[in-house]
Design a protein around this motif. Structure first.
Motif, PDB file in Angstrom:
ATOM      1  N   THR A  52       0.833  -1.197   0.000  1.00  0.00           N
ATOM      2  CA  THR A  52       0.000   0.000   0.000  1.00  0.00           C
ATOM      3  C   THR A  52       0.871   1.252   0.000  1.00  0.00           C
ATOM      4  O   THR A  52       1.784   1.397   0.797  1.00  0.00           O
ATOM      5  CB  THR A  52      -0.963   0.003   1.196  1.00  0.00           C
ATOM      6  OG1 THR A  52      -1.876  -1.081   1.034  1.00  0.00           O
ATOM      7  CG2 THR A  52      -1.749   1.293   1.280  1.00  0.00           C
ATOM      8  N   ILE A  76      -7.769  -4.741  -8.723  1.00  0.00           N
ATOM      9  CA  ILE A  76      -7.222  -3.668  -9.550  1.00  0.00           C
ATOM     10  C   ILE A  76      -8.305  -2.630  -9.871  1.00  0.00           C
ATOM     11  O   ILE A  76      -8.068  -1.427  -9.770  1.00  0.00           O
ATOM     12  CB  ILE A  76      -6.622  -4.243 -10.849  1.00  0.00           C
ATOM     13  CG1 ILE A  76      -5.387  -5.089 -10.526  1.00  0.00           C
ATOM     14  CG2 ILE A  76      -6.263  -3.125 -11.826  1.00  0.00           C
ATOM     15  CD1 ILE A  76      -4.864  -5.888 -11.697  1.00  0.00           C
ATOM     16  N   GLN A  77      -9.486  -3.094 -10.226  1.00  0.00           N
ATOM     17  CA  GLN A  77     -10.568  -2.183 -10.616  1.00  0.00           C
ATOM     18  C   GLN A  77     -11.137  -1.411  -9.435  1.00  0.00           C
ATOM     19  O   GLN A  77     -11.320  -0.208  -9.498  1.00  0.00           O
ATOM     20  CB  GLN A  77     -11.699  -2.964 -11.287  1.00  0.00           C
ATOM     21  CG  GLN A  77     -11.360  -3.466 -12.646  1.00  0.00           C
ATOM     22  CD  GLN A  77     -12.489  -4.294 -13.241  1.00  0.00           C
ATOM     23  OE1 GLN A  77     -13.260  -4.937 -12.523  1.00  0.00           O
ATOM     24  NE2 GLN A  77     -12.571  -4.307 -14.553  1.00  0.00           N
ATOM     25  N   GLU A  78     -11.431  -2.093  -8.360  1.00  0.00           N
ATOM     26  CA  GLU A  78     -12.124  -1.491  -7.227  1.00  0.00           C
ATOM     27  C   GLU A  78     -11.179  -0.884  -6.195  1.00  0.00           C
ATOM     28  O   GLU A  78     -11.618  -0.145  -5.314  1.00  0.00           O
ATOM     29  CB  GLU A  78     -13.004  -2.539  -6.529  1.00  0.00           C
ATOM     30  CG  GLU A  78     -13.959  -3.264  -7.454  1.00  0.00           C
ATOM     31  CD  GLU A  78     -15.028  -2.353  -8.018  1.00  0.00           C
ATOM     32  OE1 GLU A  78     -15.448  -1.414  -7.315  1.00  0.00           O
ATOM     33  OE2 GLU A  78     -15.438  -2.588  -9.170  1.00  0.00           O
ATOM     34  N   ARG A  79      -9.904  -1.265  -6.243  1.00  0.00           N
ATOM     35  CA  ARG A  79      -8.906  -0.825  -5.271  1.00  0.00           C
ATOM     36  C   ARG A  79      -9.265  -1.256  -3.845  1.00  0.00           C
ATOM     37  O   ARG A  79      -8.988  -0.549  -2.877  1.00  0.00           O
ATOM     38  CB  ARG A  79      -8.661   0.671  -5.348  1.00  0.00           C
ATOM     39  CG  ARG A  79      -8.066   1.090  -6.669  1.00  0.00           C
ATOM     40  CD  ARG A  79      -7.617   2.527  -6.621  1.00  0.00           C
ATOM     41  NE  ARG A  79      -6.857   2.882  -7.784  1.00  0.00           N
ATOM     42  CZ  ARG A  79      -5.531   2.763  -7.885  1.00  0.00           C
ATOM     43  NH1 ARG A  79      -4.843   2.289  -6.891  1.00  0.00           N
ATOM     44  NH2 ARG A  79      -4.910   3.099  -8.983  1.00  0.00           N
ATOM     45  N   PRO A  91      -9.285  -1.362   1.773  1.00  0.00           N
ATOM     46  CA  PRO A  91      -8.833  -0.504   0.663  1.00  0.00           C
ATOM     47  C   PRO A  91      -7.310  -0.581   0.486  1.00  0.00           C
ATOM     48  O   PRO A  91      -6.566  -0.684   1.461  1.00  0.00           O
ATOM     49  CB  PRO A  91      -9.259   0.899   1.100  1.00  0.00           C
ATOM     50  CG  PRO A  91      -9.390   0.823   2.577  1.00  0.00           C
ATOM     51  CD  PRO A  91      -9.743  -0.586   2.915  1.00  0.00           C
ATOM     52  N   ASP A  93      -4.008   1.102  -2.085  1.00  0.00           N
ATOM     53  CA  ASP A  93      -3.593   2.092  -3.075  1.00  0.00           C
ATOM     54  C   ASP A  93      -2.198   1.704  -3.533  1.00  0.00           C
ATOM     55  O   ASP A  93      -1.216   2.008  -2.867  1.00  0.00           O
ATOM     56  CB  ASP A  93      -3.593   3.489  -2.453  1.00  0.00           C
ATOM     57  CG  ASP A  93      -3.108   4.544  -3.427  1.00  0.00           C
ATOM     58  OD1 ASP A  93      -3.251   4.346  -4.650  1.00  0.00           O
ATOM     59  OD2 ASP A  93      -2.562   5.558  -2.962  1.00  0.00           O
ATOM     60  N   ARG A  95       0.529   0.559  -7.067  1.00  0.00           N
ATOM     61  CA  ARG A  95       0.850   0.486  -8.493  1.00  0.00           C
ATOM     62  C   ARG A  95       1.251  -0.967  -8.733  1.00  0.00           C
ATOM     63  O   ARG A  95       1.949  -1.568  -7.919  1.00  0.00           O
ATOM     64  CB  ARG A  95       2.001   1.437  -8.806  1.00  0.00           C
ATOM     65  CG  ARG A  95       2.530   1.343 -10.198  1.00  0.00           C
ATOM     66  CD  ARG A  95       3.663   2.307 -10.478  1.00  0.00           C
ATOM     67  NE  ARG A  95       4.594   2.387  -9.361  1.00  0.00           N
ATOM     68  CZ  ARG A  95       5.091   3.530  -8.894  1.00  0.00           C
ATOM     69  NH1 ARG A  95       4.744   4.676  -9.411  1.00  0.00           N
ATOM     70  NH2 ARG A  95       5.944   3.526  -7.897  1.00  0.00           N
TER      71      ARG A  95
END
Length: 167
Positions: A52, A76-79, A91, A93, A95
């Protein structure tokens, strides 16, 4: 106003998807709650949570099971991720970098890789040919190494070693 931390201060987490058995990979990626399965004696965060704020490298993603690919696509889509045995979404965040030694477009045609996941991952595609296909690089390796670097020397037994040994 906040100033983002330099990339070197953010986590870089990698996982080799081919080296971990299919039934353990989900727990490694997403974590698990205590009691989720036999041997889960405590809650454990997965690689997504560890990364994260930084980067997660999914090495050999083409070896991932198709069922787990759908859970990865949702992350990936919803995080958000769901820990194994968890009841609340977490949640994240991050890359994502993904590597493969196979042609993923071909894997999609064969049905071993999800097309929608490939679409999400294929933002920047770098194709790096193997050394055998780059003869100028491999033949000039001596010229790019430092002059004082020890070089392998042939041994009497036929093997190369940094220091010849009595074989």
């Amino acid at each position: 106003m906040s100033i983002p931390a330099p990339a070197c201060q953010r986590p870089f987490i990698s996982i080799n998807c081919a080296a971990i058995p299919e039934h353990l990979l989900e727990s490694e990626l997403f974590g698990h709650e205590k009691g989720a399965f036999t041997g889960a004696v405590a809650r454990r965060i997965g690689k997504f949570e560890e990364a994260t704020g930084g980067t997660l490298l999914l090495d050999e993603i083409s070896e991932m099971d198709v069922r787990l690919q759908s859970k990865l696509l949702r992350a990936i889509q919803e995080r958000v991720i769901d820990r194994v045995g968890g009841t609340k979404p977490v949640p994240v965040d991050i890359r994502i970098l993904a590597t493969s030694n196979r042609n993923l477009a071909e894997a999609v045609r064969e049905g071993t890789f999800r097309e929608d996941l490939l679409f999400r991952l294929n933002v920047v595609n770098l194709k790096i040919p193997p050394l055998r296909d780059r003869p100028t690089t491999s033949s000039n390796w001596r010229s790019i190494l430092p002059r004082n670097m020890p070089m392998p020397m042939p041994c009497r037994c036929g093997r190369s070693r940094l220091k010849p040994a009595a074989c």
